[in-house]
Scaffold this active site. Structure first.
Site, mmCIF file in Angstrom:
data_model
loop_
_atom_site.group_PDB
_atom_site.id
_atom_site.type_symbol
_atom_site.label_atom_id
_atom_site.label_comp_id
_atom_site.label_asym_id
_atom_site.label_seq_id
_atom_site.Cartn_x
_atom_site.Cartn_y
_atom_site.Cartn_z
ATOM 1 N N ASP A 156 -3.680 -1.122 10.188
ATOM 2 C CA ASP A 156 -2.672 -1.857 10.948
ATOM 3 C C ASP A 156 -3.174 -2.218 12.337
ATOM 4 O O ASP A 156 -2.949 -3.330 12.828
ATOM 5 C CB ASP A 156 -1.388 -1.029 11.062
ATOM 6 C CG ASP A 156 -0.596 -0.997 9.768
ATOM 7 O OD1 ASP A 156 -0.906 -1.786 8.860
ATOM 8 O OD2 ASP A 156 0.337 -0.168 9.672
ATOM 9 N N ASP A 215 0.823 -1.210 0.000
ATOM 10 C CA ASP A 215 0.000 0.000 0.000
ATOM 11 C C ASP A 215 0.857 1.260 0.000
ATOM 12 O O ASP A 215 0.621 2.196 -0.769
ATOM 13 C CB ASP A 215 -1.012 -0.007 1.154
ATOM 14 C CG ASP A 215 -0.359 -0.160 2.523
ATOM 15 O OD1 ASP A 215 0.875 -0.171 2.613
ATOM 16 O OD2 ASP A 215 -1.111 -0.269 3.516
ATOM 17 N N ASP A 229 -4.019 3.668 6.556
ATOM 18 C CA ASP A 229 -3.017 2.618 6.749
ATOM 19 C C ASP A 229 -2.813 2.330 8.232
ATOM 20 O O ASP A 229 -2.741 1.165 8.648
ATOM 21 C CB ASP A 229 -1.703 3.048 6.090
ATOM 22 C CG ASP A 229 -0.615 1.998 6.254
ATOM 23 O OD1 ASP A 229 -0.842 0.840 5.890
ATOM 24 O OD2 ASP A 229 0.474 2.340 6.762
#
Length: 224
Positions: free
Chosen positions: A107, A85, A103
């Protein structure tokens, strides 16, 4: 004309000037090759979400039909997507603050799913809670330090996301090949790697705190 920066230089800039190890350099080369193919057309945010969905599938493989062996390739695939990504965002010029937020959230959801996988394999929830709490605390400390002027990540610790993925993959692989666990310790694979994850998290927190102390500015920058 500005020369194109290498993967090593970009990684070093993002990690506070730390030079990548040979293993990390090999990983960066692989991600660069993958990010140069058709996958470059996929939006980076979609890759972040795909990584979460893959980990959800890994948890379902254990919680449903009881297939711990399926967790190993799925966790490895999630790790690749986690690297892609950011690589796709940089190569296509689509890196943006909102993408960094997506992101980061992906995570953290992924870390919760990794913990859920360990619990399903047989890890005591208390140990998993301790391991995941250390992850959230580490990332919170890092984010707050960056907010007050720390450059980069402060320190690349032993408790970073690749380690967490490896720990869960090893637990699942052990459960698939030797369900009895470790007779010498009397522990199953879930508890063994939940304790391992927690211990690594404690060491990683110490490394990060040292990095914060070393790199954070002693005073706030002057305001106009």
């Amino acid at each position: 004309m500005t020369p194109e920066r290498s993967d090593d230089e970009e990684w070093s800039d993002l990690h506070g000037g730390v030079r990548p190890s040979p293993v990390v350099r090999g990983w960066l080369r692989m991600i660069r090759v993958l990010a140069s193919g058709p996958i470059i057309r996929i939006p980076p945010d979609a890759l972040s979400v795909a990584g979460v969905l893959v980990l959800a599938g890994a948890w379902a493989a254990v919680a449903g039909p009881g297939w711990p062996a399926a967790v190993v390739p799925l966790v490895l695939l999630a790790g690749v997507l986690d690297g892609l990504d950011g690589a796709v965002a940089l190569r296509t010029g689509r890196a943006r603050p909102l993408g960094a937020v997506v992101d980061s959230v992906a995570d953290r959801v992924g870390d919760l799913l990794l913990g859920a996988i360990l619990v399903t394999i047989g890890a005591p929830p208390a140990w998993v809670l301790a391991a995941v709490a250390l992850v959230f605390l580490l990332e919170y400390v890092r984010a707050r330090a960056q907010a007050v002027g720390m450059p980069g990540v402060g320190a690349v610790t032993v408790a970073e996301r690749p380690t967490r993925l490896i720990v869960v993959a090893m637990a699942a692989g052990g459960a698939a090949t030797a369900p009895a666990g470790l007779p010498a310790l009397g522990w199953g694979w879930g508890v063994t790697f939940a304790v391992t994850w927690t211990a690594v998290g404690v060491v990683g927190m110490g490394q990060l705190l040292l990095g914060v102390r070393r790199t954070i500015p002693p005073t706030f920058p002057p305001t106009r």
